[in-house]
Design a protein around this motif. Sequence first.
Motif, PDB file in Angstrom:
ATOM      1  N   ALA A  30       0.830  -1.203   0.000  1.00 50.25           N
ATOM      2  CA  ALA A  30       0.000   0.000   0.000  1.00 50.25           C
ATOM      3  C   ALA A  30       0.866   1.256   0.000  1.00 50.25           C
ATOM      4  O   ALA A  30       0.508   2.275  -0.601  1.00 50.25           O
ATOM      5  CB  ALA A  30      -0.915  -0.021   1.216  1.00 50.25           C
ATOM      6  N   ILE A  31       2.022   1.165   0.665  1.00 53.72           N
ATOM      7  CA  ILE A  31       2.914   2.326   0.674  1.00 53.72           C
ATOM      8  C   ILE A  31       3.398   2.614  -0.741  1.00 53.72           C
ATOM      9  O   ILE A  31       3.371   3.753  -1.218  1.00 53.72           O
ATOM     10  CB  ILE A  31       4.107   2.066   1.614  1.00 53.72           C
ATOM     11  CG1 ILE A  31       3.633   2.030   3.067  1.00 53.72           C
ATOM     12  CG2 ILE A  31       5.168   3.139   1.451  1.00 53.72           C
ATOM     13  CD1 ILE A  31       4.689   1.622   4.058  1.00 53.72           C
ATOM     14  N   VAL A  32       3.841   1.567  -1.419  1.00 54.13           N
ATOM     15  CA  VAL A  32       4.317   1.757  -2.784  1.00 54.13           C
ATOM     16  C   VAL A  32       3.206   2.344  -3.651  1.00 54.13           C
ATOM     17  O   VAL A  32       3.425   3.264  -4.451  1.00 54.13           O
ATOM     18  CB  VAL A  32       4.813   0.410  -3.354  1.00 54.13           C
ATOM     19  CG1 VAL A  32       5.065   0.514  -4.837  1.00 54.13           C
ATOM     20  CG2 VAL A  32       6.061  -0.049  -2.624  1.00 54.13           C
ATOM     21  N   LYS A  33       1.998   1.819  -3.431  1.00 55.66           N
ATOM     22  CA  LYS A  33       0.863   2.295  -4.216  1.00 55.66           C
ATOM     23  C   LYS A  33       0.600   3.781  -3.946  1.00 55.66           C
ATOM     24  O   LYS A  33       0.352   4.575  -4.867  1.00 55.66           O
ATOM     25  CB  LYS A  33      -0.383   1.474  -3.846  1.00 55.66           C
ATOM     26  CG  LYS A  33      -1.394   1.412  -4.955  1.00 55.66           C
ATOM     27  CD  LYS A  33      -2.512   0.453  -4.570  1.00 55.66           C
ATOM     28  CE  LYS A  33      -3.774   0.817  -5.329  1.00 55.66           C
ATOM     29  NZ  LYS A  33      -4.962   0.309  -4.636  1.00 55.66           N
ATOM     30  N   SER A  34       0.724   4.153  -2.673  1.00 60.51           N
ATOM     31  CA  SER A  34       0.467   5.551  -2.354  1.00 60.51           C
ATOM     32  C   SER A  34       1.511   6.462  -2.992  1.00 60.51           C
ATOM     33  O   SER A  34       1.217   7.578  -3.408  1.00 60.51           O
ATOM     34  CB  SER A  34       0.447   5.734  -0.838  1.00 60.51           C
ATOM     35  OG  SER A  34       1.766   5.691  -0.310  1.00 60.51           O
ATOM     36  N   PHE A  35       2.737   5.959  -3.108  1.00 54.29           N
ATOM     37  CA  PHE A  35       3.752   6.744  -3.805  1.00 54.29           C
ATOM     38  C   PHE A  35       3.367   6.910  -5.266  1.00 54.29           C
ATOM     39  O   PHE A  35       3.527   7.978  -5.854  1.00 54.29           O
ATOM     40  CB  PHE A  35       5.127   6.056  -3.704  1.00 54.29           C
ATOM     41  CG  PHE A  35       5.915   6.501  -2.513  1.00 54.29           C
ATOM     42  CD1 PHE A  35       6.574   7.735  -2.532  1.00 54.29           C
ATOM     43  CD2 PHE A  35       6.017   5.717  -1.392  1.00 54.29           C
ATOM     44  CE1 PHE A  35       7.302   8.151  -1.434  1.00 54.29           C
ATOM     45  CE2 PHE A  35       6.742   6.136  -0.297  1.00 54.29           C
ATOM     46  CZ  PHE A  35       7.390   7.356  -0.319  1.00 54.29           C
ATOM     47  N   LYS A  36       2.866   5.810  -5.838  1.00 50.41           N
ATOM     48  CA  LYS A  36       2.486   5.867  -7.260  1.00 50.41           C
ATOM     49  C   LYS A  36       1.419   6.913  -7.472  1.00 50.41           C
ATOM     50  O   LYS A  36       1.516   7.740  -8.391  1.00 50.41           O
ATOM     51  CB  LYS A  36       1.961   4.500  -7.707  1.00 50.41           C
ATOM     52  CG  LYS A  36       3.058   3.621  -8.253  1.00 50.41           C
ATOM     53  CD  LYS A  36       2.491   2.327  -8.821  1.00 50.41           C
ATOM     54  CE  LYS A  36       3.614   1.318  -9.011  1.00 50.41           C
ATOM     55  NZ  LYS A  36       3.215  -0.039  -8.640  1.00 50.41           N
TER      56      LYS A  36
END
Lengths: 144, 178, 414, 337
Positions: free
Chosen positions: B8-14
Amino acid sequence: MSLKAFKRALWVYHLNTGSCNGCDIEILAVLTPRYDVERFGIRLVGTPRHADVLLVTGPVIKQMVPRVKRIYAQTPDPKVVMVIGNCGSEGGVFYESYNLAGPIDQIIPVTVYVPGCPPRPEAIIEGVAKAWVKLEQLEQQGVL
Amino acid sequence: MEILSPQAIVKSFKTTLGGGLIDSKISEREIAVKKNLFITIWINVKKEAFRKAVEHICQLQEYPHLAIISSSDLGDSVELIYHFTIYYGNHLQEISLGLRVRLPKKDLKIPTVTDLIPGAVFTERETQEMIGVEVVGIPDNRRLFLPEDFPEGVYPWRTDEKGLPNDMFRVLPGRKPK
Amino acid sequence: MTVGETRKATYTIPIGPIHPALKEPVRLDLTIDGEEVVGVDVALGHVHRGIEWLGMHRNNPIQSLYLAERICGICNVCHPFAFAMAVEQAAGITPPERAEYIRTIIAEMERIHSHLLWAGVAAHEIGFDTIFYLAWRVREDIMDVMEYVTGNRITKGMFQIGGVRRDITAEQLPRIRQSLEYYKSIFGQLKRVFLDDRTIRMRTKNVGILKREDALKLLTCGPTGRASGVAKDVRQDQAYAAYADLDIKAITPDILTGTVVGDVYDRIIVRLLEVKQSIEIIEQCIEKMPSGPILAQPKTAALLNALTKAEGEGIGRAEAPRGEVIHYVRLEAGRETVSTWKVRAPTYTNLMAMPTLLIGGQIADVPIAFASIDPCFSCTNRAVIVDRKTNKKFLLTDKELRELSIEKTRKLKC
Amino acid sequence: MLNLLGIDNPLELAVIIVGSFILAPVFGMLYRGIDRKLVARMQGRIGPPIIQPFRDIRKLLMKENIIPDGAIQWLFTAAPFIALIASALLLLYIPLFGRGALLGGTGDAILVLYLLIIPSLAFVLGGFASSSPYATVGAQREMVLMMSYEFPLAVVIVTLASRIGLVTNANPFMLATIAANPIWNLVGPLGIVGALILVFTLIVVTIGEAAKVPFDIAEAETEIAGGLLVEYSGRNLSLFYLADIIKAFAMVSLVVALFFPYNLSPLVGIGIPVLAGIVDGLFFLIKVFVVMFLSITLIRTAMARFKISQVSYIYIIAMTLIALVGSILIGIDLLVF
């Protein structure tokens, strides 16, 4: 003057030229109840003016060179310089670094080397005994 | 603050950075007997998106812990990694987050993060003197470790012509200089 | 060279200390107004040995492991610990489970010795030499055990990439247990000496306060941060070594007192309780230690070969007695040395908090407040005192500072 | 030779001179050695041999004597001599070894008060003369401390003298008079309590006087080199070292002279002068040892190890008040009985 009095009342000044603390805590350990060098009349003093022995640790960082020289000049004669640890004796693992001016004997004359990384407290005490021998030699040569 | 999963963190960066995010990686290692996970997230961002990425980390965690900035000389560019840790203070939930940004040698400038993370001054000063990256807007521009008489324009961690010249260090007898 | 130094060159004694507390390669530039500290600047670099450069240009990773051990002589377990973990992550090596437990035991032994060392030094800072001797005498026991287990008192040489170099055998356990029992038996005494003594309380309560928010902003870590109420402890937060199997809780002063002040006294509490915690961790590790090999790759040549071929990067994080140690390592295939190595020692960030700790306090409080973060470097440290009123600068070595500090204790005492 | 103090026996005069100038420093150093040993034992160490102070001084005499460039040379060199001479003078005015003082006379009790200041002042002068900021800071603090402990000391002596002055026609501000009329014989129970309080005050003052290097309370004995002496080396340092030792001995002797002037020989009835002298001399040494142990050695270690922190942080107010309480008690005692 008897050299015996001199030998039995060595005052030591500890000079750190950029050591990692390993030798320094062993020097302190020498003072503490387990080893207690004060029973030999050895004690640490807070100023080089009172010192007979300079205990030098560390590979001598470039910034420290003038200070090492000044401390050496401030110590009254007769004096003995003891190097504690490998870094001070020959640079140790730091020999090839760009920020070193040492080992110590390239900056001030050294009498006793105590190798070890760090040397054991017993070895440090033995080094002091070696310094006595050196003083005796000096006496025989008529320096003292 | 809500604790997100690494994915989810990676997704939020995206979503936040959009095209500013070059790539990302989640590395997980199993540790000891119980095989709990040591999680590291690597986020690779474009230089333009760097500030926004740091701001986003500040959104994820109120006071992100910036451990250190590491720097590597990659030849034609310098890579800085801002090593953050977030979600500390909770049992085994902390995540190491490496924010990677690449600077071309022609334009070695990076904006400061000290306005967001006041404690970053030391590591930014070190980055300036060691690898020669100019930190724009740094509140304290002095050297940190190197002596004052250290030559200008020489940066110990560079491997190119701005690295240490051969006469500045010694070679052990019997050892070949590399 | 500072103004004071050039003006009064003969009086500057740059290497002040004879005891290790303030022996940092750090110079504090204090601005004072009368007796009050109004400004602080920190100057580093007197012990900059270029270790990372040596690791990146001179040594292969196994050699660098020993270099990492010599970053600091007091916390010389956590640096190779973090370095080994970083290289293992970069090269994809998994250390055996037993090695993880042995690493943890050694690291906790180091914490006990380091905290006791600090306790003695802190007592010395405020003029209690008898307690200094007491603490150091007590510390010798764990030194003996470390020597018994690893072969060395200070630099232990225990670590290897992918494991540890020595096993802890069943015959060694009774001696370790005996030492743990000893520390448990004297813990109450230590607690009484350090927490109940009136003079120590007077000298440390409400001195050098670091508020929780400042601690977070200034990125403090370890006992310094925890004493301010930041429950940040790598052993608790992130899975590494045997800590991942244990249920560790970060120690904050409110466990004992119910409140968090963030002063020097709280830092004493945290460190004392951590000694107890370390004893418990070692006991659990001994109990749960799995059997098996201690090295992933026992042959050094093969290991070196694998490391040269490896490509990747890794972070190693370990909780040192003073706070979090982080090593970042990048390996390039075909390169003998590591291509990037970055070390973050705990004092590096804890020093950022120094102005906050000192400003507003008295000069006599500087030594104990400074020592309370347990700074861990080696040599020179002195302060440039700028008197606001006369704008004169003169230098005080930390010995003088210590004298001032001791005098304050004396005033409080009688 | 002058007929000092009306002593007409040349032998006795010789004994006193030897006692003042040789025995007192020697025993002073011996006691310093014993003190260091005892402190070490209490800290769990073995400690240096008792003769260590002799070795230290002999060694210092062999060392180079450096005068720093920035120092005021004549003052820097003179200060150690002043300190030593003033300390030695003290010995002439304080009764030692159960005998009278060599010099002495009207008002010597007050004179001693001033003489006690001079060695400290010499330390301060030496500190200022080194013109090291470190020594200067040290000198300032030493002066503050000095002024603080002289005050309660004065209260003690004045109280004693006033009380004794009521029972004798001799000048009460003479140590000989005080010695001839021990306070314990003059007062009732309340007065004894008052006198005990005065003894306590004096003992606390003795700590201040003897732990001369005031910022280095824990190490004042083991490390003579405090801030004041940072620039001193060799002979000059040894003079200060000696002055420090002699002053401590004199101070403790003063406590003995003021409060415990009793001799052993009259009690056990030894009539032969030489034997009586030896017995009294030894008894004096024991008294000095007891006072020194209580005031310097024991309290120093105990304060660090246990905690005696009941006294107020301002020497001058707390100790003076305590001394005043003592003198008021003695006063009330006078009214009641």
